[in-house]
Design a protein around this motif. Structure first.
Motif, PDB file in Angstrom:
ATOM      1  N   THR A  99       0.839  -1.186   0.000  1.00 29.97           N
ATOM      2  CA  THR A  99       0.000   0.000   0.000  1.00 29.97           C
ATOM      3  C   THR A  99       0.879   1.243   0.000  1.00 29.97           C
ATOM      4  O   THR A  99       1.939   1.262   0.627  1.00 29.97           O
ATOM      5  CB  THR A  99      -0.936  -0.037   1.218  1.00 29.97           C
ATOM      6  OG1 THR A  99      -1.623  -1.288   1.212  1.00 29.97           O
ATOM      7  CG2 THR A  99      -1.947   1.077   1.171  1.00 29.97           C
ATOM      8  N   THR A 100       0.450   2.277  -0.701  1.00 25.40           N
ATOM      9  CA  THR A 100       1.220   3.506  -0.788  1.00 25.40           C
ATOM     10  C   THR A 100       1.346   4.183   0.568  1.00 25.40           C
ATOM     11  O   THR A 100       0.607   3.887   1.494  1.00 25.40           O
ATOM     12  CB  THR A 100       0.566   4.491  -1.768  1.00 25.40           C
ATOM     13  OG1 THR A 100      -0.816   4.667  -1.398  1.00 25.40           O
ATOM     14  CG2 THR A 100       0.612   3.964  -3.200  1.00 25.40           C
ATOM     15  N   ASP A 102       0.397   6.999   1.530  1.00 30.29           N
ATOM     16  CA  ASP A 102      -0.824   7.655   1.993  1.00 30.29           C
ATOM     17  C   ASP A 102      -1.907   6.647   2.359  1.00 30.29           C
ATOM     18  O   ASP A 102      -2.948   7.020   2.888  1.00 30.29           O
ATOM     19  CB  ASP A 102      -1.348   8.660   0.960  1.00 30.29           C
ATOM     20  CG  ASP A 102      -1.837   8.007  -0.333  1.00 30.29           C
ATOM     21  OD1 ASP A 102      -2.196   8.758  -1.259  1.00 30.29           O
ATOM     22  OD2 ASP A 102      -1.865   6.758  -0.430  1.00 30.29           O
ATOM     23  N   GLY A 103      -1.654   5.380   2.059  1.00 26.77           N
ATOM     24  CA  GLY A 103      -2.580   4.317   2.439  1.00 26.77           C
ATOM     25  C   GLY A 103      -3.756   4.121   1.519  1.00 26.77           C
ATOM     26  O   GLY A 103      -4.623   3.287   1.797  1.00 26.77           O
ATOM     27  N   PHE A 104      -3.805   4.848   0.416  1.00 22.91           N
ATOM     28  CA  PHE A 104      -5.009   4.826  -0.403  1.00 22.91           C
ATOM     29  C   PHE A 104      -4.866   4.065  -1.721  1.00 22.91           C
ATOM     30  O   PHE A 104      -5.830   4.007  -2.492  1.00 22.91           O
ATOM     31  CB  PHE A 104      -5.460   6.263  -0.695  1.00 22.91           C
ATOM     32  CG  PHE A 104      -5.951   6.993   0.515  1.00 22.91           C
ATOM     33  CD1 PHE A 104      -5.415   8.230   0.861  1.00 22.91           C
ATOM     34  CD2 PHE A 104      -6.929   6.442   1.318  1.00 22.91           C
ATOM     35  CE1 PHE A 104      -5.873   8.903   1.995  1.00 22.91           C
ATOM     36  CE2 PHE A 104      -7.392   7.109   2.445  1.00 22.91           C
ATOM     37  CZ  PHE A 104      -6.852   8.341   2.780  1.00 22.91           C
ATOM     38  N   ALA A 105      -3.701   3.497  -1.985  1.00 22.72           N
ATOM     39  CA  ALA A 105      -3.527   2.793  -3.256  1.00 22.72           C
ATOM     40  C   ALA A 105      -2.409   1.760  -3.119  1.00 22.72           C
ATOM     41  O   ALA A 105      -1.930   1.501  -2.014  1.00 22.72           O
ATOM     42  CB  ALA A 105      -3.218   3.783  -4.379  1.00 22.72           C
ATOM     43  N   PHE A 106      -1.995   1.174  -4.257  1.00 14.60           N
ATOM     44  CA  PHE A 106      -1.071   0.052  -4.254  1.00 14.60           C
ATOM     45  C   PHE A 106       0.054   0.329  -5.239  1.00 14.60           C
ATOM     46  O   PHE A 106      -0.194   0.425  -6.447  1.00 14.60           O
ATOM     47  CB  PHE A 106      -1.822  -1.231  -4.639  1.00 14.60           C
ATOM     48  CG  PHE A 106      -3.156  -1.357  -3.955  1.00 14.60           C
ATOM     49  CD1 PHE A 106      -4.325  -1.092  -4.642  1.00 14.60           C
ATOM     50  CD2 PHE A 106      -3.243  -1.712  -2.624  1.00 14.60           C
ATOM     51  CE1 PHE A 106      -5.571  -1.185  -4.009  1.00 14.60           C
ATOM     52  CE2 PHE A 106      -4.475  -1.813  -1.976  1.00 14.60           C
ATOM     53  CZ  PHE A 106      -5.639  -1.542  -2.669  1.00 14.60           C
ATOM     54  N   ASP A 107       1.287   0.454  -4.732  1.00 16.25           N
ATOM     55  CA  ASP A 107       2.354   0.876  -5.629  1.00 16.25           C
ATOM     56  C   ASP A 107       3.312  -0.229  -6.042  1.00 16.25           C
ATOM     57  O   ASP A 107       4.066  -0.068  -7.005  1.00 16.25           O
ATOM     58  CB  ASP A 107       3.136   2.063  -5.045  1.00 16.25           C
ATOM     59  CG  ASP A 107       3.700   1.785  -3.670  1.00 16.25           C
ATOM     60  OD1 ASP A 107       4.362   2.691  -3.109  1.00 16.25           O
ATOM     61  OD2 ASP A 107       3.479   0.677  -3.129  1.00 16.25           O
TER      62      ASP A 107
END
Lengths: 119, 107
Positions: A99-100, A102-107
Motif C-alpha cells: 500500500t502507498t 498515503d494508504g489509499f492505493a497500491f504501488d
C-alpha cells in the motif's frame, strides 16, 4: 530491489481452505500496510483485504468477510491470507500489494498466485 | 460501497491522444489512482493522487479531474500502451474500489 513473491495457490474443493503467503523484500516491511487484490479469469480487479503496518487493524471486502483472514509476520517480512469456506466465485489470481504511503492505493505488486476452487 | 464507472473500451491511432474517464460520486472527496495492466502481468501504478506520476512512468501519462469524473490521458499513444486501465479510489474506513476497467486498443 523492491519485490513481492506470492505462493500457496492451487486447486481446492468448494468448502476447503488454503493459505497464501507473500514474501517481501527491498523495503521496510513493517512501515507499510499490505493488501490482497484478486482478479477472476477475464474479469477486473477486486480488492480483498488490507492490514496495517503493525497488524493491529484489518479490513475486508464484504465478499470475503468472515471467511478470509489477513495477517502478517514483520520479523519474517511475510504477508498471509487464510482462506476458508472457499467458493467457486473465489477462483482468481491473488495479488499481494504494498500500500502507498498515503494508504489509499497500491504501488508495488507481486506476480500473483492462482487459486482455483472446483470439484 | 460506492462504484467507479469506466467505458469498456477506447480505440486510438498511434501518436494520437487517448482519454479514459472514470466517474464516481465519491471522487470529489477522494483521490483517484490509475493502473495499467498488460496481458499476463500484474498491474502497474501509473498515476497517484489524481495527477502525480510515479518515477519511471513516461510523461505522456497524465491525470486530471473535474467534479465526479477523473480522466487518464495518454498523449502520443504508442503501441506499447495497449493494455487494460483501471481507476481506483479509497475511503478513510479502509475500503478500496476499482473501476471495471477500460481496454485501450492501439489501431
Amino acid at each position: 530491489e523492491v519485490q513481492l513473491l506470492e505462493s500457496g495457490g492451487g486447486l481446492v474443493q468448494p468448502g476447503g481452505s488454503l493459505r497464501l503467503s507473500c514474501a517481501a523484500s527491498g523495503f521496510t516491511f513493517s512501515s507499510y500496510a499490505m493488501s490482497w487484490v484478486r482478479q477472476a479469469p477475464g474479469k477486473g480487479l477486486e480488492w480483498v483485504s488490507t492490514i496495517s503496518g503493525t497488524g493491529g487493524s484489518t479490513y475486508y471486502a464484504d465478499s470475503v468477510k468472515g471467511r478470509f483472514t489477513i495477517s502478517r509476520d514483520n520479523f519474517k517480512n511475510t504477508l498471509y491470507l487464510q482462506m476458508n469456506s472457499l467458493r467457486a466465485e473465489d477462483t482468481a489470481v491473488y495479488y499481494c500489494a504494498k500500500t502507498t504511503g498515503d494508504g489509499f492505493a497500491f504501488d508495488i505488486w507481486g506476480q500473483g498466485t492462482m487459486v482455483t476452487v472446483s470439484s | 460501497s460506492y462504484e467507479l464507472t469506466q467505458p469498456p473500451s477506447v480505440s486510438v491511432s498511434p501518436g494520437q491522444t487517448a482519454r479514459i474517464t472514470c466517474s464516481g460520486d465519491a471522487l470529489p472527496k477522494q483521490y483517484a489512482y490509475w493502473y495499467q495492466q498488460k496481458p499476463g502481468q500484474a498491474p502497474v501504478l501509473v498515476i497517484y493522487q489524481d495527477n502525480e506520476r510515479p518515477s519511471g512512468i513516461p510523461e505522456r501519462f497524465s491525470g486530471s479531474g473535474s467534479g465526479t469524473t477523473v480522466t487518464l490521458t495518454i498523449s502520443g499513444v504508442q503501441a506499447e500502451d495497449e493494455a487494460d486501465y483501471y481507476c481506483q479510489s479509497a475511503d478513510s474506513s479502509g475500503t478500496y474500489v476499482f473501476g471495471s476497467g477500460t481496454k485501450v486498443t492501439v489501431l
